[in-house]
Design an enzyme around this catalytic site. Sequence first.
Site, mmCIF file in Angstrom:
data_model
loop_
_atom_site.group_PDB
_atom_site.id
_atom_site.type_symbol
_atom_site.label_atom_id
_atom_site.label_comp_id
_atom_site.label_asym_id
_atom_site.label_seq_id
_atom_site.Cartn_x
_atom_site.Cartn_y
_atom_site.Cartn_z
ATOM 1 N N HIS A 14 -0.705 1.698 44.279
ATOM 2 C CA HIS A 14 -0.921 2.145 45.659
ATOM 3 C C HIS A 14 -0.932 3.666 45.835
ATOM 4 O O HIS A 14 -0.285 4.170 46.754
ATOM 5 C CB HIS A 14 0.176 1.566 46.572
ATOM 6 N N HIS A 39 1.533 -3.134 51.600
ATOM 7 C CA HIS A 39 0.349 -3.072 50.742
ATOM 8 C C HIS A 39 -0.738 -2.340 51.538
ATOM 9 O O HIS A 39 -0.989 -2.687 52.688
ATOM 10 C CB HIS A 39 -0.081 -4.477 50.349
#
Length: 601
Positions: free
Chosen positions: A535, A581
């Site tokens: 990420h 996320h």
Amino acid sequence: MKAASLLSALVTSAVFFGPALAITLTEPSQLSGKTYDYVIVGAGNAGLVIANRLTENPATTVLVLEAGISDQNQIPVMAPFLGPSVTPDTPYDWNYTVVAQPGLDNRTYPYPRGRLLGGSSSANYMIHQYGTNEDWNRVAAVSSDQGWSWNNMKQYIKRHEKIVPPSDGHNTTDQLIPSLHSFTGELQISLPIGNQTTDPFVIATTSQLKEFPYNEDTSGINNNLLGIGWAQSSMDDGLRASSSSSYLASANSRPNLTVMINAMVIKLLSTGSTNGLKAFRNVQFADARTKTVTPAFQVQARKEVILSAGSVGTPQILQLSGIGAPADLAPLHIPVLINSPQVGRNMQDHPLLPNIFTVSGNGSLDDTLRNASAVGAAISQWASSKTGFIANNVINQLGFARLNSTLLKGFTDPAAGPTSPHYEMIFANFWLDPVVTVPATGNFFTILTALLTPTSRGSVKIHSTNPFVAPLIDPNMLATDFDIHTITESVKAIKRFAAAPAWSNYITGAFGTLNGTTDAQLAAHARLHTSTVFHPTSTASMTATSKSPSSGVVNSDLTVKGAAGLRIVDLSVLPFIPSCHPQGPAYMLAERAADLIKASA
Ligand SMILES: Cc1cc2nc3c(=O)[nH]c(=O)nc-3n(C[C@H](O)[C@H](O)[C@H](O)COP(=O)(O)OP(=O)(O)OC[C@H]3O[C@@H](n4cnc5c(N)ncnc54)[C@H](O)[C@@H]3O)c2cc1C
Ligand SMILES: *[C@@H]1O[C@H](CO)[C@@H](O)[C@H](O)[C@H]1NC(C)=O
Ligand SMILES: *[C@@H]1O[C@H](CO)[C@@H](O)[C@H](O)[C@H]1NC(C)=O
Ligand SMILES: *[C@@H]1O[C@H](CO)[C@@H](O)[C@H](O)[C@H]1NC(C)=O
Ligand SMILES: *[C@@H]1O[C@H](CO)[C@@H](O)[C@H](O)[C@H]1NC(C)=O
Ligand SMILES: *[C@@H]1O[C@H](CO)[C@@H](O)[C@H](O)[C@H]1NC(C)=O
Ligand SMILES: *[C@@H]1O[C@H](CO)[C@@H](O)[C@H](O)[C@H]1NC(C)=O
Ligand SMILES: *[C@@H]1O[C@H](CO)[C@@H](O)[C@H](O)[C@H]1NC(C)=O
Ligand SMILES: *[C@@H]1O[C@H](CO)[C@@H](O)[C@H](O)[C@H]1NC(C)=O
Ligand SMILES: CC(=O)N[C@H]1CO[C@H](CO)[C@@H](O)[C@@H]1O
């Protein structure tokens, strides 16, 4: 996941055809010398949203340049359970590796980034969320732009998402709150097929332990990410949904949209000045398949170049173009066109720690995943009917939690606010470790934990003027006391979770170094096994428009400070990593950016 290599070896046995992307061009030389209103660099998660929204106006012409390949008919990309086989070190991946990480005993690990239409949205694990209202309100505060606040940003969720039934058609009451969601947007989102052996144990634990309450909607859309519930994923009827399968597919027949694959952008060229600012409206690119910068081609943007090359590609291209910190560019003899010292700095990422338990019986997926003929049969079943476990995501539940006041003592709370989580728990009914291979025997249950509020900051820096040489990627994992403390506490938390009565006949032990009992042993476990949830953010970070490039790379409207005709739209602009996320935030960001671009045209 090394089970992944087994899966990818088998996918060639199945045949599946998706919708054709008719006008995607493949030969970069076809375009040299052409001019478009907008040139978008990177057909990724964010880039294809912009491409779709800008070409809603038939008078606007858009070119998208993508270094990678087409996602067309790629079975690992389309089949949800095969998500972990799409990377690392495949034709769909940039094949990056991080530099040695001092916080991880100097280990390195692969650093996947999607290199195909859809970018990382075609290569990821499809978990879909929007962050907390506090995450967005912090972006608004840092950028002095209320347009980034939750109250404004939530409208983009309505435009973006399209909730669809789970592929097994089960009753989803209490697994998602329909009144909060949209059923009419672009990207299909659904709940998993809910019949893993461990599903009832996870859900039962939420009523047995007060520490882990049930969350009826894990998207964050109800302003509550805390608790454990059913994962929402970007998939529909047994197929991955990406920015390519949604935003590009629905815009692809527009004659004013041109998408070129195999086009590796080398750099942006300075094109005079607008209002005293250096303009960058020319893009230089080469055929990615040749891995050489000659011959180089050029296209021009009448209005703007939009960089959507992601948190690694965007700072790399800026630095190659002479936009960066003089100290980074001088050793490579790159003239500094814009002194922008934060380019490639402030990198954040979520550390991911697989915590593996041994279990009794054979209800985990491990035996099936080790059995080539069983996996082959499952892939064939998926290809013919889109059913079976291959039609499902690799995880069914996840959860989010905060450190309590005792555990936060001595630290400044880095969360976006008092209701934003510090760590995540992800539950998998098999051995799920993106780095370490599953043992030859045994059945396992994995609770991955992720640190959502890292205080470590890393960097992305070029060390060659050749764009085909990967930049040095340093996420700087677990470099601070807070980070190692919090990931250690996350391990203690999931050990409490696994000790709930629901697991008493199932979990038989902690695998490997998860057996530690002291903080020091569990911290050592974390340093030994942590890698990434993939990420990266913040490498071209946003600050208020009134602030100079010494503070950040882009203004609150995502234009590059000190430049004209150049904007950045991807996760590199977020000043802080969201506590979730991040593909959902990437879509939301791009939806608003499209409005900003249209408004300034
Ligand atoms: C393995 C993996 C699993 C993940 N799992 C999840 C998950 O379950 N849920 C979630 O929310 N997020 C997940 N993520 C993260 C998420 O997918 C990304 O954060 C997000 O998609 C990034 O979007 P972006 O638009 O910033 O960049 P990207 O989608 O990466 O787009 C960048 C694009 O630019 C192209 N590009 C780069 N450089 C050049 C160049 N020089 N010339 C031309 N083109 C170029 C790239 O090929 C790519 O297509 C995962 C990521 C990975 C890699
Ligand atoms: C990544 O590795 C795979 C497998 O070796 C290879 O096919 C692919 O071309 C590589 N990608 C890049 C960008 O080098
Ligand atoms: C990591 O590398 C650095 C620099 O080479 C060294 O000083 C340090 O001792 C190493 N740490 C570990 C745990 O090996
Ligand atoms: C789904 O389950 C809920 C709660 O058990 C029930 O009220 C509802 O009628 C069910 N819906 C359908 C379509 O069966
Ligand atoms: C889950 O349901 C599918 C049908 O939807 C079935 O084929 C499979 O065997 C079930 N798995 C388990 C573990 O019950
Ligand atoms: C699981 O165990 C049962 C009982 O021992 C056995 O019948 C079955 O074949 C096993 N399944 C697999 C996939 O190994
Ligand atoms: C592998 O799966 C097949 C079914 O596809 C089954 O017949 C076989 O017994 C399995 N092998 C083992 C070792 O479990
Ligand atoms: C915080 O959590 C820890 C670990 O569960 C516990 O020991 C402590 O009592 C808690 N403190 C408060 C104030 O709840
Ligand atoms: C814990 O696991 C490690 C790694 O497998 C092993 O070396 C160690 O002996 C184990 N400790 C105990 C107390 O079982
Ligand atoms: C400038 C340009 O090529 N515009 C075309 C965009 O697409 C529409 C149809 O959707 C055409 O009518 C325009 O000519």
